[in-house]
Structure formats: structure tokens, C-alpha cells
Enzyme design. Structure first.
Site, PDB file in Angstrom:
ATOM      1  N   ASP A  32      -2.177   1.553   9.474  1.00 24.79           N
ATOM      2  CA  ASP A  32      -2.817   0.510   8.544  1.00 24.79           C
ATOM      3  C   ASP A  32      -1.936   0.396   7.238  1.00 24.79           C
ATOM      4  OD1 ASP A  32      -4.678   0.229  10.577  1.00 24.79           O
ATOM      5  OD2 ASP A  32      -6.174   0.691   9.476  1.00 24.79           O
ATOM      6  N   HIS A 171      -2.224   5.665   8.375  1.00 23.86           N
ATOM      7  CA  HIS A 171      -1.950   4.782   7.348  1.00 23.86           C
ATOM      8  C   HIS A 171      -0.170   5.009   7.030  1.00 23.86           C
ATOM      9  CE1 HIS A 171      -6.263   4.856   6.906  1.00 23.86           C
ATOM     10  NE2 HIS A 171      -5.920   3.575   6.209  1.00 23.86           N
TER      11      HIS A 171
HETATM   12 ZN    ZN Z   1      -6.333  -0.793   5.187  1.00 27.78          ZN
END
Ligand code: ZN
Length: 209
Positions: A32, A171
Site C-alpha cells: 500500500d 507498505h
Molecule cells: Zn494506506
């Protein structure tokens, strides 16, 4: 009439994808908040080294500032999903404004997959997005964004919880970079030992069952 919140949310829970079927065997890594120059390339190299594929829930603003890196993700055979333009919190954002942010990101990211920032989304927002998007959550969170993370413990957590069908969150952001790389290595090693291929989420909007 005042309904209890869990009764309001519960019917919508099944509209969200929390894991994939365990068969065919495979694990679904997701990244992400990118693409982030200097970070995403390292993820692509690590995946490439083991022939793995993953899914990148990109931010529109990141794609706008690094469009070639986003193209490289797609050219490498990974899936992509919409993670909004500016990373708003669904629970604190007016639904029309929230949807507009996602539509703005859709000008950069062509995908039927959507992941809400912070995993926070209201039943009204789910209802509005459902016709167009498969809303993808997760069953294993790496917590790579936590600066106080105990890395050996976090790696152990991944090894204990990742199983066939798992959707794992990492991430590819500057904030998570330091933790994400060693955790990704640990997760890749675990999956290799378990003979679990790394698969991209299918970019379709059909039923998940
Ligand atoms: Zn996010």
C-alpha cells in the site's frame, strides 16, 4: 431507533474480501501507499528474484509523481488497485468527498480493486463503491509502518499467520521502508519453505466465493 453499531456493520462485512480461497495454493502479498521511488524498485527486485507476483494498492498522488514506476509494476505482471488519491480516513470523511477522491485516483489507476486507507470505511461508502469495486482488506498485517516495531517478533508473527489464501499487507512507503524490507524477506523465505507461490490478486469484480 438506535441500532447497535455491529448490527449496522455486520451485513456489510461479507462485501469485503478478507482472504482468498486456500486452493489453489498461494499467498497474496499487497503493498500500500506507493509507488515510492527508491522503495518500490527494491520490492520489484525481491519479487522478481523468486518469480513472485503481488498487488500494489497505489495512491493516485504517488502515481502522478512517479508514473514510470507505476508502469513498471504493471509491465512486471503484478496487479494494481486503487488506494485513493490523498489517503483520507473513511470514517471521518463525508462519503461524496471520499468517493470523489477515489474517482480522481481512478484517472491514474485502472483497476476494479480498492483498499480503504487505514481499513476504515463506512457501510454507506461500501454501498456506493460496491457496484464498481471489489473491496480488499487482509488477514495478515505486517505493521511495517510502526517505528517501534520489534522486528524478530514481527517476522515470527508473519511466519505463524501466513497460510495458503492469506492476504498480507506491506507498505512500499518511505515510512515503512526500514521494517518492510527485512519483513518481506522473512515472509518470502517462509513461503518458499512452505512451497506457497506468491500470486497477484485477480483483477476482476466477480463473486469471490
Ligand atoms: Zn494506506
Amino acid at each position: 431507533m438506535i441500532a447497535r453499531p455491529e448490527k449496522l456493520i455486520a451485513p456489510f462485512f461479507s462485501d469485503l474480501v478478507w482472504r482468498m480461497p486456500a486452493m489453489p495454493r498461494g499467498v497474496y502479498f499487497t503493498f500500500d501507499d506507493g509507488p515510492t521511488p527508491g522503495v518500490t524498485e527494491q520490492v520489484l527486485d525481491k519479487l522478481d528474484a523468486v518469480g513472485g507476483k503481488a498487488t500494489f494498492f497505489a495512491l493516485g498522488k504517488q502515481v502522478a509523481s512517479a508514473p514510470q514506476l507505476f508502469e513498471k509494476i504493471i509491465a512486471d505482471g503484478h496487479s494494481v488497485g486503487n488506494h485513493t488519491m490523498t489517503h483520507p480516513k473513511g470514517w471521518k470523511t463525508n462519503s461524496e468527498k471520499y468517493i470523489r477522491d477515489i474517482e480522481e485516483a481512478a484517472q491514474w489507476i485502472t483497476s476494479p480493486l480498492f483498499r480503504p486507507p487505514y481499513g476504515k470505511i463506512t457501510p454507506a461508502q461500501i454501498r456506493m463503491l460496491k457496484p464498481k469495486y471489489k473491496i480488499v482488506m487482509w488477514d495478515v498485517l505486517s505493521r511495517d509502518y510502526d517505528p517501534r516495531l520489534n522486528l524478530p517478533k514481527a517476522a515470527k508473527y508473519l511466519e505463524t499467520h501466513i497460510q495458503s489464501g492469506s492476504i498480507v499487507v506491506f507498505h512500499d512507503s518511505l515510512k515503512a521502508h526500514k521494517n518492510m524490507i527485512p519483513l518481506l524477506s522473512a515472509a518470502i523465505n517462509h513461503c518458499r519453505k512452505q512451497s506457497l507461490p506468491l500470486l497477484p490478486l485477480p483483477m476482476d469484480h466477480g463473486p469471490t466465493e
